[in-house]
Design a protein around this motif. Structure first.
Motif, mmCIF file in Angstrom:
data_model
loop_
_atom_site.group_PDB
_atom_site.id
_atom_site.type_symbol
_atom_site.label_atom_id
_atom_site.label_comp_id
_atom_site.label_asym_id
_atom_site.label_seq_id
_atom_site.Cartn_x
_atom_site.Cartn_y
_atom_site.Cartn_z
ATOM 1 N N ARG A 1 0.190 1.525 -6.502
ATOM 2 C CA ARG A 1 0.451 2.410 -5.355
ATOM 3 C C ARG A 1 -0.216 3.774 -5.540
ATOM 4 O O ARG A 1 -0.172 4.612 -4.640
ATOM 5 N N GLN B 1 3.677 -4.301 -10.673
ATOM 6 C CA GLN B 1 3.142 -4.279 -9.321
ATOM 7 C C GLN B 1 3.785 -5.395 -8.518
ATOM 8 O O GLN B 1 4.160 -6.440 -9.046
ATOM 9 N N THR C 1 -1.315 0.104 -0.986
ATOM 10 C CA THR C 1 -1.637 -0.099 -2.395
ATOM 11 C C THR C 1 -3.140 -0.015 -2.618
ATOM 12 O O THR C 1 -3.939 -0.099 -1.677
#
Length: 222
Positions: free
Chosen positions: A121, A158, A166
């Motif tokens: 992110r 993740q 992202t």
């Protein structure tokens, strides 16, 4: 293993017993992820880093906390966001008005186990801030190279499903991870045990903070 260690060398049976204790420790708070724990411990003793991939709520943060507690080492967590800067992870140089000199303020990367939560992110610039420390176990701030604590391990997480907002991990970043571990949902039996565990709000057995330390940093080296 070296005989120069202040605690003396660890025999193979002792090492095996200690690792089993670490696994049992983590299993007290995280149920149904034995293979994942095995993989992470393998990477730890091999001196590498792990990329954890899994949907929210599977216990990624809990796993890292339990691991750090079991190993009696320091840990820190960084929530990666689009506005996160490299200095928020590594630290920076600050001017001291009283002394008239610049002082180094160390960031959360100066630890033994670093949880980089939702690493994808953050933009590539911030992700790349970890390249040096993951490869060389040092961080350069204001031209000065500072060693981080040993052992040093990055566990980055993740979410494989929610890709909005992202950034893909650069190839150089992916190359720093020794293993990519995919967390899946536990079995039905494990979910029942987790439900029972989560209802024991005041139980010492279900608290990470009350887990005993099994291995020291020196033991990990050996």
């Amino acid at each position: 293993m070296t005989s120069e260690s202040p605690t003396g060398p660890i025999s193979l049976p002792e090492a095996s017993s200690a690792i089993l204790q670490v696994k049992a420790n983590i299993a007290r708070v995280l149920i149904g992820q034995d293979e994942i724990v095995e993989d992470i411990l393998t990477v730890l003793f091999a001196g590498g880093h792990v990329l954890l991939e899994g949907v929210p709520g599977l216990g990624k943060t809990l796993l890292v906390r339990a691991l750090a507690k079991s190993l009696n080492v320091s840990s820190s967590r960084v929530q990666f966001t689009p506005d996160l800067m490299p200095s928020d992870v590594l630290g920076n140089s600050l001017y001291d008005m009283k002394s008239g000199e610049f002082t180094i303020k160390k960031g959360p990367a100066f630890t033994n186990i670093l949880l980089a939560d939702e690493i994808n992110r953050a933009p590539a610039k911030t992700q790349s801030a970890l390249l040096e420390v993951m490869q060389e176990q040092q961080i350069t701030l204001d031209g000065e190279s500072l060693k981080v604590a040993s052992p040093f391990m990055v566990l980055a997480t993740q979410n494989p499903l929610d890709q909005e907002g992202t950034y893909p991990l650069p190839e150089a970043e992916l190359d720093r991870f020794m293993m990519k571990v995919e967390l899946d949902f536990p079995s039905h039996e494990a979910e029942v045990e987790l439900l029972k565990l989560n209802t024991q709000v005041f139980s010492n057995e279900s608290s990470v903070d009350n887990l005993p330390s099994v291995l020291s940093a020196d033991d990990i080296f050996q």
